[in-house]
Design a protein around this motif. Structure first.
Motif, mmCIF file in Angstrom:
data_model
loop_
_atom_site.group_PDB
_atom_site.id
_atom_site.type_symbol
_atom_site.label_atom_id
_atom_site.label_comp_id
_atom_site.label_asym_id
_atom_site.label_seq_id
_atom_site.Cartn_x
_atom_site.Cartn_y
_atom_site.Cartn_z
ATOM 1 N N GLY A 124 0.822 -1.200 0.000
ATOM 2 C CA GLY A 124 0.000 0.000 0.000
ATOM 3 C C GLY A 124 0.858 1.252 0.000
ATOM 4 N N LYS A 125 0.227 2.384 -0.224
ATOM 5 C CA LYS A 125 0.929 3.659 -0.189
ATOM 6 C C LYS A 125 1.310 3.974 1.257
ATOM 7 N N ILE A 126 2.553 4.394 1.462
ATOM 8 C CA ILE A 126 3.037 4.635 2.820
ATOM 9 C C ILE A 126 3.391 6.103 3.049
ATOM 10 N N VAL A 127 4.043 6.734 2.093
ATOM 11 C CA VAL A 127 4.503 8.113 2.287
ATOM 12 C C VAL A 127 3.969 9.010 1.179
ATOM 13 N N LYS A 128 4.237 10.299 1.309
ATOM 14 C CA LYS A 128 3.818 11.289 0.323
ATOM 15 C C LYS A 128 4.418 10.986 -1.047
ATOM 16 N N ASN A 129 3.631 11.245 -2.095
ATOM 17 C CA ASN A 129 4.116 11.079 -3.465
ATOM 18 C C ASN A 129 5.342 11.963 -3.706
ATOM 19 N N ARG A 130 6.264 11.495 -4.501
ATOM 20 C CA ARG A 130 7.383 12.330 -4.937
ATOM 21 C C ARG A 130 7.017 13.086 -6.211
ATOM 22 N N VAL A 131 6.033 12.580 -6.949
ATOM 23 C CA VAL A 131 5.516 13.219 -8.157
ATOM 24 C C VAL A 131 3.999 13.208 -8.037
ATOM 25 N N HIS A 132 3.361 14.283 -8.489
ATOM 26 C CA HIS A 132 1.897 14.294 -8.460
ATOM 27 C C HIS A 132 1.357 15.039 -9.677
ATOM 28 N N LEU A 133 0.078 14.857 -9.944
ATOM 29 C CA LEU A 133 -0.578 15.571 -11.032
ATOM 30 C C LEU A 133 -1.176 16.860 -10.505
ATOM 31 N N ASP A 134 -1.142 17.902 -11.326
ATOM 32 C CA ASP A 134 -1.860 19.144 -11.064
ATOM 33 C C ASP A 134 -3.018 19.184 -12.048
ATOM 34 N N VAL A 135 -4.230 19.209 -11.532
ATOM 35 C CA VAL A 135 -5.416 19.309 -12.371
ATOM 36 C C VAL A 135 -5.685 20.795 -12.561
ATOM 37 N N ARG A 136 -5.429 21.299 -13.745
ATOM 38 C CA ARG A 136 -5.384 22.742 -14.024
ATOM 39 C C ARG A 136 -6.758 23.277 -14.406
ATOM 40 N N VAL A 137 -7.582 23.608 -13.457
ATOM 41 C CA VAL A 137 -8.913 24.150 -13.742
ATOM 42 C C VAL A 137 -8.970 25.666 -13.585
ATOM 43 N N GLY A 138 -7.947 26.266 -12.958
ATOM 44 C CA GLY A 138 -7.974 27.700 -12.693
ATOM 45 C C GLY A 138 -7.055 28.513 -13.569
ATOM 46 N N THR A 139 -6.512 27.913 -14.618
ATOM 47 C CA THR A 139 -5.573 28.613 -15.492
ATOM 48 C C THR A 139 -6.192 29.896 -16.027
ATOM 49 N N GLY A 140 -5.486 31.001 -15.852
ATOM 50 C CA GLY A 140 -5.943 32.297 -16.339
ATOM 51 C C GLY A 140 -6.853 33.043 -15.384
ATOM 52 N N LEU A 141 -7.298 32.385 -14.330
ATOM 53 C CA LEU A 141 -8.167 33.035 -13.351
ATOM 54 C C LEU A 141 -7.337 33.507 -12.166
ATOM 55 N N VAL A 142 -7.798 34.554 -11.485
ATOM 56 C CA VAL A 142 -7.098 35.063 -10.311
ATOM 57 C C VAL A 142 -8.100 35.372 -9.214
ATOM 58 N N GLY A 143 -7.568 35.524 -8.016
ATOM 59 C CA GLY A 143 -8.356 35.974 -6.875
ATOM 60 C C GLY A 143 -9.528 35.067 -6.547
ATOM 61 N N GLU A 144 -10.643 35.701 -6.177
ATOM 62 C CA GLU A 144 -11.822 34.961 -5.731
ATOM 63 C C GLU A 144 -12.454 34.127 -6.843
ATOM 64 N N GLU A 145 -12.366 34.609 -8.084
ATOM 65 C CA GLU A 145 -12.909 33.832 -9.206
ATOM 66 C C GLU A 145 -12.156 32.505 -9.330
ATOM 67 N N ARG A 146 -10.828 32.567 -9.219
ATOM 68 C CA ARG A 146 -10.013 31.352 -9.279
ATOM 69 C C ARG A 146 -10.338 30.436 -8.111
#
Length: 144
Positions: free
Chosen positions: A77-99
């Motif tokens: 099973g998984k024991i420790v934190k991932n050394r590599v992970h995915l970033d699911v980019r849903v906020g690209t181009g958005l800033v502040g409260e909208e992001r």
């Protein structure tokens, strides 16, 4: 200039098909067609020796742009934190409260699919907001 290479992202997991189907929902990926001669992946899987059944699964970007994701069964099973992970980019181009609202909405959708909330980081003077989640087997990823 270096040649750009294709790559796939491989996940070690206990239940490859279950984790693959989760990531299909997260990313809009699909399960590729079953191998030639088989009506379904279940038929193909049933043709394998018992120790190999359910050992692997994959999903692909239907547009062909993103990398193939491959899921392989491992005994530990998984024991420790991932050394590599995915970033699911849903906020690209958005800033502040909208992001932030966009990240929260996507996180809520993914939590309903079985993801677990780990950490919410609000924007500061150096970084934009990011929400860290875990998939259904505990692999960390970020919604950003």
């Amino acid at each position: 200039m270096a040649t750009v290479r294709q790559f796939q992202v491989t996940f070690d997991c206990a239940e490859p098909e279950r984790v693959a189907r989760f990531w299909c929902e997260v990313l809009g990926y699909v399960v590729p067609p079953a191998p030639e001669g088989f009506a379904s992946w279940a038929d193909y899987d049933g043709s394998l020796p018992p120790e190999e059944q359910g050992a692997a699964f994959a999903c692909v970007d239907p547009t062909g742009v993103g990398p193939r994701l491959y899921f392989q069964r491992v005994p530990e099973g998984k024991i420790v934190k991932n050394r590599v992970h995915l970033d699911v980019r849903v906020g690209t181009g958005l800033v502040g409260e909208e992001r932030f609202a966009t990240l929260e909405a996507e996180s809520a959708r993914l939590i309903a699919l079985g993801a677990t909330h780990v950490l919410t980081q609000r924007a500061d003077e150096h970084n934009e907001s990011c929400i860290t989640l875990q998939d259904i087997e505990g692999n960390e990823f970020c919604v950003d």
